[in-house]
Design an enzyme around this catalytic site. Structure first.
Site, PDB file in Angstrom:
ATOM      1  N   GLY A 335       0.819  -1.203   0.000  1.00  0.00           N
ATOM      2  CA  GLY A 335       0.000   0.000   0.000  1.00  0.00           C
ATOM      3  C   GLY A 335       0.847   1.244   0.000  1.00  0.00           C
ATOM      4  CG  PHE A 339       3.743  10.436   6.208  1.00  0.00           C
ATOM      5  CD1 PHE A 339       4.271  11.705   6.392  1.00  0.00           C
ATOM      6  CD2 PHE A 339       2.493  10.163   6.714  1.00  0.00           C
ATOM      7  CE1 PHE A 339       3.562  12.675   7.079  1.00  0.00           C
ATOM      8  CE2 PHE A 339       1.775  11.125   7.399  1.00  0.00           C
ATOM      9  CZ  PHE A 339       2.306  12.394   7.583  1.00  0.00           C
ATOM     10  CD  GLU A 341       4.804   3.396  -2.919  1.00  0.00           C
ATOM     11  OE1 GLU A 341       4.104   2.388  -2.761  1.00  0.00           O
ATOM     12  OE2 GLU A 341       4.511   4.329  -3.694  1.00  0.00           O
ATOM     13  CB  VAL A 342       3.128   0.425   3.474  1.00  0.00           C
ATOM     14  CG1 VAL A 342       3.232  -0.490   4.680  1.00  0.00           C
ATOM     15  CG2 VAL A 342       2.793   1.837   3.923  1.00  0.00           C
ATOM     16  CE  LYS A 356       3.448   4.474   6.671  1.00  0.00           C
ATOM     17  NZ  LYS A 356       2.393   5.307   7.250  1.00  0.00           N
ATOM     18  CG  ASP A 453      -4.215  11.719   7.260  1.00  0.00           C
ATOM     19  OD1 ASP A 453      -5.373  11.954   6.854  1.00  0.00           O
ATOM     20  OD2 ASP A 453      -3.325  11.260   6.531  1.00  0.00           O
TER      21      ASP A 453
END
Ligand SMILES: *[C@@H]1O[C@H](CO)[C@@H](O)[C@H](O)[C@H]1NC(C)=O
Ligand SMILES: *[C@@H]1O[C@H](CO)[C@@H](O)[C@H](O)[C@H]1NC(C)=O
Ligand SMILES: *[C@@H]1O[C@H](CO)[C@@H](O)[C@H](O)[C@H]1NC(C)=O
Ligand SMILES: *[C@@H]1O[C@H](CO)[C@@H](O)[C@H](O)[C@H]1NC(C)=O
Ligand SMILES: *[C@@H]1O[C@H](CO)[C@@H](O)[C@H](O)[C@H]1NC(C)=O
Ligand SMILES: *[C@@H]1O[C@H](CO)[C@@H](O)[C@H](O)[C@H]1NC(C)=O
Ligand SMILES: *[C@@H]1O[C@H](CO)[C@@H](O)[C@H](O)[C@H]1NC(C)=O
Ligand SMILES: CC(=O)N[C@H]1CO[C@H](CO)[C@@H](O)[C@@H]1O
Length: 651
Positions: A335, A339, A341-342, A356, A453
């Site tokens: 995903g 902040f 890409e994971v 992350k 967020d």
């Protein structure tokens, strides 16, 4: 010299050894980044220092002793600090215990600090004397909360008495202060602060401020330990009150006098043997008594090792992460967040993690980054995704989280093929869990973290569909000013942002409440606020929910997939709460603790919601870090009955 003497010494020391057991280990820190070889000069110097610290002539009566040996770079400096209320005997026994213990806990590390309930042992190749150090600090909290009706009184009493204890400590020769204070008629809190006496008054005061500011004042017990000072409180007496009253203690001559057997001869056996018996009985009695007493004041909190985190222990090796994620391969990508890409990673021992890779520079140095990661890693709650570690490699920064198997809430909620997997009881549990996770961020962690967020894609679900809030503390990690209540850097996602945050950059706990409200409405309806298809003239979920509420048909909001299988009164209550959360005036929105109360009790009367406000934005935009200009110029406040905007954009 007679055999009696040896016999006596043998028995005596074995009894003492038995007595010397059971010093409660608390924590240790010895980074394996700098080690020594077992035959090295460093090793010899360290032995000398440790022997000297545990030798007969060390000053156990003052509870503090330093020792040094060798020349740089192999010079070793060591020290011990005993808790200020302890007798020289207990101090000596703890130091002996810790010296022995250090050999197994830190077998070849150049520097180490080991903490026990009764004492601390520390050594290093650096200059450690008269220097305030925070390497190897840790916080411990008792899980039990102070009941909320006592909270205010408790934290006030604790705070004011801690402040007083700090003053006592700074001005006393032993740099030690202990107090007890009643916070209800029947309950007493005991607190203790102490610095190493080599610090200046100023450093001692600074250190204790750091320490006690980290104490969890809403729990029934806690401590914060650093190499230079520590503070602790409990609701039971954990130090010897009689001894504290008697401070400063008179210098006590070295213990273990009875071994004056040098002059003993065979003719003295008749006298010596009964004496031995009496002394042994006394010692045995002391041990027995001390153990009993220990029970009384040393039923120490069982320290939860999971709570420990210090920056160094969190740092992970870049190559290890590369290997775990198959060099950040596309197939491991699970995903992308605001902040970066994971990736899913698997360590050789089978541990799965979410990695992350931060895409944006954080605008702060490595040291600050590490500190903030350590702070955020300390936020641990069932309903928060846990930050396990970090990695710095050149400009690259990586955060490593626990892996949560069921992806995120949006993945289920907005997918017609999967939404059926979330029945009403799951959804209700998820709403409550998110609320508890955020309360922890807002008030229970003592840090007041505002998430900024909150959104469905930031709510991860574990194997049992328990929610875990992710991506909290990112503002800290990115070095944004935490104290300003208004910010030019907006971190957030349209559709979830409160009007005052989206328009003016003003954030507060109430902006998280707003986002929570949107989430609740999404969870009930299965519809996405920001890509809402026009229904009955409403252009967004908030407006739609309000219309249904006004028409007294709130159940029409419920996702069709669970419409025939839900608890209607609870659904209506959740819609009601959701609408209260999205009120335009932050003051009209409830706090999260009120929300939890509203959720858990059917008898609490809820205020009547007013027309909510939703803020729409005129251009597609994803996450908004660093995009202050666009938020200022391209977005328009939008009152829900304003017809001038005809389109809504997915985020
Ligand atoms: C330090 O310890 C960790 C975990 O115990 C280990 O994985 C790592 O290889 C060690 N590093 C060094 C330099 O010994
Ligand atoms: C220590 O040094 C001696 C000789 O200097 C050597 O025989 C011994 O194996 C060394 N021991 C260790 C543990 O390295
Ligand atoms: C203890 O005494 C010995 C001999 O007098 C001395 O060499 C040593 O430095 C002393 N140790 C401490 C810790 O004072
Ligand atoms: C020292 O530690 C070892 C284990 O590491 C233990 O077996 C021994 O009893 C300890 N000695 C003392 C005096 O505490
Ligand atoms: C300490 O606690 C007591 C309650 O036991 C309270 O009355 C007092 O104001 C507190 N503060 C100080 C500085 O003693
Ligand atoms: C507490 O301190 C007093 C005075 O120093 C001492 O007599 C007593 O034995 C201590 N109690 C315990 C349990 O250590
Ligand atoms: C919390 O405190 C209670 C009583 O003060 C104690 O019995 C318990 O062991 C403590 N628990 C933890 C996890 O510290
Ligand atoms: C907590 C702890 O270390 N307990 C030990 C105390 O000492 C006795 C023997 O003296 C041990 O059996 C306990 O395990």
């Amino acid at each position: 010299m007679s055999y009696t003497y040896f016999f006596f010494v043998f028995i005596f020391s074995s009894v003492l050894t038995i007595c010397a057991q059971n010093h409660t280990y608390v924590y240790h820190d010895c980074p394996n980044t700098t080690t020594y070889a077992s035959n090295s000069t460093y090793s010899t110097n360290l032995r000398t220092v440790l022997t000297s610290l545990s030798s007969r002539n060390a000053s156990y009566s003052t509870g503090f002793q330093t020792a040094a040996s060798g020349q740089a770079p192999n010079r070793v400096t060591g020290l011990f600090l005993c808790r200020g209320d302890l007798s020289p005997e207990v101090c000596r026994s703890c130091v002996a215990f810790s010296v022995n213990d250090s050999l197994s806990r830190c077998p070849n590390e150049r520097e180490a600090v080991l903490y026990y309930d009764e004492c601390m042992l520390r050594y290093s190749h650096r200059t450690i004397l008269s220097t305030l150090s925070r390497n190897g600090e840790a916080v411990f909290r008792n899980d039990t909360m102070i009941p909320s009706n006592q909270l205010e009184r408790f934290s006030n009493v604790l705070m004011s008495n801690l402040t007083q204890a700090v003053t006592d400590a700074v001005t006393s020769p032993r740099k030690f202060g202990a107090r007890k204070a009643k916070f209800t008629a029947s309950q007493t809190v005991y607190l203790l602060v102490q610095c190493t006496p080599d610090l200046t008054d100023q450093d001692c005061s600074t250190c204790l401020q750091i320490s006690f500011n980290q104490l969890p004042l809403d729990k029934i017990g806690g401590r914060f330990i650093l190499p230079s000072c520590n503070s602790r409180f409990e609701t039971y007496p954990f130090y010897n009150q009689t001894a504290v009253k008697a401070l400063p203690p008179p210098p006590v001559s070295a213990p273990e006098r009875p071994g004056k057997g040098g002059k003993a001869n065979v003719s003295a056996v008749a006298i010596v043997v009964p004496v031995i018996v009496v002394v042994l009985l006394l010692i045995a009695g002391y041990c027995f008594f001390a153990k009993k007493k220990k029970k009384a004041y040393d039923t120490a909190p069982s320290i939860d090792g999971d709570e420990i985190s210090s920056a160094d222990s969190l740092q992970l090796d870049y190559r290890m992460i590369q290997a775990a994620t198959n060099d950040f391969s596309e197939s491991n990508n699970i995903g992308r967040g605001g902040f970066g890409e994971v990736y899913k990673g698997t360590f050789p021992n089978g541990t799965e993690v979410a990695v992350k890779r931060l895409s944006k520079s954080s605008g702060q140095g490595d040291a600050e980054f590490k500190n903030e990661v350590a702070v955020v890693a300390k936020l641990q709650h069932r309903n928060l995704a846990r930050l396990l570690g970090f990695c710095i490699e050149g400009k690259e920064r990586i955060l490593v989280y626990e892996y949560v198997p069921n992806k995120s809430l949006d993945y289920f909620l907005f997918d017609p093929a999967k939404e059926g997997q979330l029945d009403w009881s799951h959804r209700y549990k998820i709403i409550g869990g998110i609320a508890r996770g955020i309360i922890y961020l807002h008030q229970d962690s003592r840090l007041t973290i505002i998430h900024r967020d909150l959104k469905a894609s930031n709510i991860l679900l574990d194997a049992d569909m328990n929610p875990k809030v992710a991506d909290f503390g990112m503002a800290r990690i990115f070095g944004m000013n935490q104290t300003e209540e208004s910010t030019r850097r907006i971190v957030g996602t349209y559709g979830y942002m409160s009007p005052e945050y989206a328009m003016r950059g003003q954030y507060s706990m109430k902006s998280d409440v707003y986002s929570f409200g949107v989430l609740v409405l999404e969870i009930i309806s299965g519809k996405k606020n920001s890509s809402f298809f026009e229904t009955d003239g409403a252009r967004d979920l908030v407006t739609y929910a309000w219309r249904l509420w006004r028409n007294q048909t709130p159940l029409d909001l419920v996702a069709p997939v669970m419409r025939h299988n839900c608890q209607m009164n609870k659904v209506v209550r959740c819609v009601h709460i959701g609408l209260l959360c999205v009120q335009e005036d932050p003051a009209d929105r409830p706090t999260l603790s009120t929300i939890v109360m509203m959720l858990s009790s059917n008898t609490v009367t809820l205020p009547v919601p007013k027309q909510p406000k939703f803020f729409a934005q005129s251009r597609p935009k994803k996450d908004l870090l660093d995009s202050e200009q666009s938020t200022k110029s391209n977005s328009v406040p939008w009152s829900i009955d304003d017809a001038s905007i005809t389109e809504l954009y997915p985020r």
